[in-house]
Write a protein that holds these residues in place. Structure first.
Motif: not given
Ligand code: NDP
Length: 244
Positions: A17, A39-40, A149, A184
């Motif tokens: 995602k 993960r999904t 976080y 996101t």
């Molecule tokens: P999303 O929640 O949209 O996507 C995160 C992705 O990581 C998903 O595909 C999710 O899979 C996967 N994931 C989470 N846990 C696991 C796990 N245990 N094993 C494998 N995969 C996992 O997040 P963003 O794209 O928004 O965020 C991406 C990065 O950017 C992160 O590090 C976030 O902290 C950082 N970030 C995001 C911000 C924001 O506002 N969006 C701001 C600043 C930083 P599933 O959905 O299946 O759990």
């Protein structure tokens, strides 16, 4: 600026995602062979439908044993993007051990040990590599209800500096990207409430949240040879939030 990753294999975590998904697609556009880890399974299936040449691996990074087994069998990796994270919001007085353990496990522990496996391969091959960790403005700024976080992202910033120190001599560059809010699925958890969103927007000099591609562009640049002397930085992609 043309960036070409032909001949490079890239591993992107959290590629199901959001930012990870679009990073994986952009790396393919730039010529890399991409392995998308998430993960999904259904997210990975739709990514494969969009970009059939992407290799996918379904792993829960919260399981170190499973992660080690799968990642050790992936072969040579030249580019690593530690992007997967969870965000569990709780007021400080309500923080749970469950949120603490899961968040540190996925956001910090998995990034460290996955990087260790990949870096050992890079060191053995002797021709370096490039790693980008996805942190947040939350690593350097206290945000309400974000205790766990924020602490994971502060730890990730330091992990990036440690990796830069110890992996640099092996020609492995390590950098960190620190985005502001991106809408996101994760961004929506914290910032869908217009009142909260406005409070944050008022603190961002450019007056808006980031688009996914603005973060992806920073990641791809830092991974590439165009950033060949950039090492150990935390790069805000935050419209100036951390500058104020
Ligand atoms: P999303 O929640 O949209 O996507 C995160 C992705 O990581 C998903 O595909 C999710 O899979 C996967 N994931 C989470 N846990 C696991 C796990 N245990 N094993 C494998 N995969 C996992 O997040 P963003 O794209 O928004 O965020 C991406 C990065 O950017 C992160 O590090 C976030 O902290 C950082 N970030 C995001 C911000 C924001 O506002 N969006 C701001 C600043 C930083 P599933 O959905 O299946 O759990």
């Amino acid at each position: 600026m043309e960036i070409n990753f032909a001949g490079k294999r890239a591993l992107v975590t959290g590629a199901g995602k959001g930012i990870g998904h679009d990073t994986a697609k952009m790396l393919v556009k730039c010529g890399a062979d991409v392995i998308a880890l998430s993960r999904t399974q259904s997210d990975l299936d739709s990514l494969r439908q969009e970009v059939p040449q992407i290799q996918t691996v379904c792993v829960d990074l919260n399981s170190m044993e499973e992660t080690r087994k799968v990642v050790s069998g992936l072969g040579d990796i030249h580019l690593l993007i530690n992007n997967a994270a969870v965000s569990m919001l709780e007021p400080f007085t309500e923080v749970t051990e469950e949120a603490f353990d899961l968040s540190f496990s996925v956001n910090v522990k998995a990034a460290l040990f996955l990087s260790q496996i990949v870096a050992k391969g890079m060191i053995a091959r002797g021709n370096g590599g490039s790693i980008v960790n996805i942190s947040s403005q939350a690593s350097q700024s206290a945000l309400k209800d974000h205790t766990v976080y924020c602490c994971t992202k502060a730890a990730l910033d330091m992990l990036g500096r440690m990796m830069a120190l110890e992996l640099g001599p092996h020609k492995i560059r390590v950098n960190t990207v620190n985005p502001t809010v991106v809408m996101t699925d994760m961004g929506k958890i914290g910032w869908s409430d217009p009142v909260k969103a406005k409070e944050m927007l008022d603190k961002i000099p450019l007056g808006r949240f980031s688009e996914v591609d603005e973060v992806v562009n920073a990641i791809v640049f830092l991974l590439s040879d165009k950033a060949s002397m950039i090492h150990g930085v935390t790069l805000p992609v935050d419209g100036g939030y951390l500058a104020t």
